[in-house]
Write an enzyme that holds these catalytic residues in place. Sequence first.
Site, PDB file in Angstrom:
ATOM      1  N   GLN B 115      -5.534  -5.822   7.000  1.00  0.00           N
ATOM      2  CA  GLN B 115      -5.777  -4.041   6.949  1.00  0.00           C
ATOM      3  C   GLN B 115      -7.070  -3.783   5.804  1.00  0.00           C
ATOM      4  OE1 GLN B 115      -4.720  -0.896   4.965  1.00  0.00           O
ATOM      5  NE2 GLN B 115      -2.660  -1.438   5.533  1.00  0.00           N
ATOM      6  N   SER B 118      -8.316   0.091   2.305  1.00  0.00           N
ATOM      7  CA  SER B 118      -8.537   1.047   1.045  1.00  0.00           C
ATOM      8  C   SER B 118     -10.192   0.847   0.145  1.00  0.00           C
ATOM      9  CB  SER B 118      -7.483   0.888  -0.691  1.00  0.00           C
ATOM     10  OG  SER B 118      -5.792   1.167   0.602  1.00  0.00           O
ATOM     11  N   SER B 151      -4.289  -7.316   0.788  1.00  0.00           N
ATOM     12  CA  SER B 151      -3.660  -8.671   1.317  1.00  0.00           C
ATOM     13  C   SER B 151      -3.987  -9.610   2.482  1.00  0.00           C
ATOM     14  CB  SER B 151      -2.075  -8.145   1.564  1.00  0.00           C
ATOM     15  OG  SER B 151      -2.117  -7.024   0.403  1.00  0.00           O
ATOM     16  N   GLU B 234       3.921   1.179   9.129  1.00  0.00           N
ATOM     17  CA  GLU B 234       3.747   1.121   7.683  1.00  0.00           C
ATOM     18  C   GLU B 234       5.228   1.171   6.747  1.00  0.00           C
ATOM     19  OE1 GLU B 234       0.571   1.300   4.913  1.00  0.00           O
ATOM     20  OE2 GLU B 234       0.938  -0.535   3.726  1.00  0.00           O
ATOM     21  N   GLU B 367       3.518   9.444  -6.035  1.00  0.00           N
ATOM     22  CA  GLU B 367       2.901  10.287  -6.361  1.00  0.00           C
ATOM     23  C   GLU B 367       2.483  10.803  -4.400  1.00  0.00           C
ATOM     24  OE1 GLU B 367       2.263   7.936  -8.724  1.00  0.00           O
ATOM     25  OE2 GLU B 367       3.300   8.780 -10.396  1.00  0.00           O
TER      26      GLU B 367
END
Lengths: 372, 397
Positions: B115, B118, B151, B234, B367
């Site tokens: 994926q 990020s 990953s 996810e 958060e």
Amino acid sequence: MTAPAQPPATPDLLYSQDEEDLRSAVRALLADRAAAPTVIAATESDTPYDQRLWSSLATGIGAAGLLVPEKLGGQGASHREAAVVLEELGRAVAPAPYLTSSVVATETLLALGAADGPAAALLGELASGARTAVLAVPFATPPTGVGAALASLDGTVRGVADAAVADVLLVPTAEGLYAVGTAGHGVAVQPLVPLDLTRPLATVTLTGATGTLLADAGASATAVRRGLLAGAGLLASEQLGLAEWCLTETVRYTRDRHQFNRPVGSFQSLKHRMAQLWLEVVSARAAARNAADALATGSPDAPLAVAVAQAYCSGVAVHAAEECVQLHGGIGMTWEHPAHLYLKRAKADSIAYGTAGSHRRAVAELVELPAP
Amino acid sequence: MSPAPDAAEVRRRTRELLAAHPPATTDRTDFLKARFDAGLAWVHYPVGLGGLDAPRSLQQAVDSELAAADAPDNDPRRIGIGLGMAAPTVLGFGTDEQKRRFLRPLWVGEEVWCQLFSEPGAGSDLAALATRAVRDEGGDWIVDGQKVWTSSAHLARWAILIARTDPDLPKHRGISYFICDMTDPGVEVRPLRQITGEAEFNEVFLTGVRIPDSHRLGPVGEGWKVAQTTLMNERVSIGGSRIPREGGMIGPVARTWRERPELRTPDTHQRLLTLWVEAEVARLTGERLRQQLVAGQPGPEGSGMKLAFARLNQEISGLEVELLGDEGLLYGDWTMGRPELVDFTGRDAGYRYLRSKGNSIEGGTSEVLLNIVAERVLGLPSEPRNDKDVAWKDLSR
């Protein structure tokens, strides 16, 4: 040593349609008869319990007899339904002797297994709501802390919840379990000033009182333990309802209340506290449902399910009530806002039927994680 | 159209599969392909794409029949990103051709997915991503940028990728969603060594990577909406299965406590019991969520479960290191390795302590998840934001 036994069967952690219907009925009644201003006013009167509310709950809805089999005059339901009633009573901090009479005293009598005779007759009266009874042990007694407080019907028991409004005391003594009428000779019930204004406490003094012997000492100890186990297990549902009210009201208030030119509830530091509380409440629901289901099915896992629920839910209720007061700001400190009723009930509940610490000790024993 | 199959029908089909392809004598991959073609891979998927258009709850019937027959599974942990994130997104937004091309090898495990979301400058603020995709005259997309925390990138054949296709639009609106070929010469994967000493993640550098327009998922500029589906899936993937008592990280520390009385202290006893109770309650909460899903009434609890497990894993593993005393000062092995799987229970306490620090960061930080619970579950107002209507290129960085 081996890992702890797996739960014998998968518990049903959801609510049935019947349970939701029961919830709606109880909630509607409490909205009508036990709104916060009414409860606050009642705590300062001579009659903390509204007799009309009690008879509507006990008789009209039939809640008092949920645990009692139909052949003894009850509804023949289970701890799952009683737990739903307690969720609603907790949500309203309603003053009613439900936990003490309809759960603990009733379960203690049920444990005697009498099909007729005085215990069965008393069960019928409790189930109909005609009379209420309380177990004459301190409210703080955990299920594992049983020992007859008195040698005979002579002596003093401190901190008995709801004794002041009860018709009958179930008194465990060294001789066995007695039923003693509170109006009888040699019985003095002295009200105390309780932290929780919605659940009165009293000191019971017996001076050569007379009563009916219901069970010998051995059967008495077993019955009292079962009564307290049910009380502790279902108290978790009261704590759940209480915590849920605190969260819902706090969310509502912080959405409406503006400071610094925006809703207070839009500040991340506050949102995170409420989200954390939500997570605790949904977890408490799973723990409380598990305890109610284990009690209802007579599961061998019940003592652990109850200990886990009490060790967890006590803290959640207190945390929710404390956050409710804090996030309401100044208004949360006032007598007119009901937040204080919830804080007082939550803190008292955290001691009732054993503290979280005593329930953790029970867990340690049950899953073989012994102390050093 | 015939009605959706029931549990009996699903069981019958499973036995047919087993009869036609006995697991003992059938090649593993061949068995998995046959299972896919029989519609028993994910029964809730459409017919022809590994499913039977059946209720999702019937998958349990298939899985238990196959487990009883000792049939090979598709190693779901190894291909978790493909199964949990890429597949539902391809199913939801892909063209028929994309679904036919990608879902079967994905499920069988012949093609591993990763994926590419990020970025170094956009983690929790994912929509701030800067990787660019520009269209050339031929209609292909040329991608340049850098991704991180990836990953399986070193094992992956394909990646789901989000990239900025219009910097003149506000940040959420100028993003598109692609399927990226990890064998493209412009893709460079570098191991990123982590706190545990291992490189389980990677940095991925994208330099002039060419992606045909037929590998776009969803309309141009709608990538954020597509990504929401991926991210939701996810988080939903947690809590689907039944966990036994002491099934998580509490298991090893409880075993240590029982087997090694010399380590016990009053302080660690109190902490252990508190965490044992919390782990048991988290297990019950997961079980309640599972029962809600089976009953067709999914609750919002799933959003919270990851928060609970992250905190518990960290506290439990932290306690265990301390409980071990002298031994807690040691660490198993700092040798740089490239594990295919994250294994929490088969490793020593020090590894678990360090690795679990990632639990509150990966897949959405705690958060961010608390914000999601507060806003979507509790309905609390969002914080005022100044980046929603500003063109991405005009935002300060």
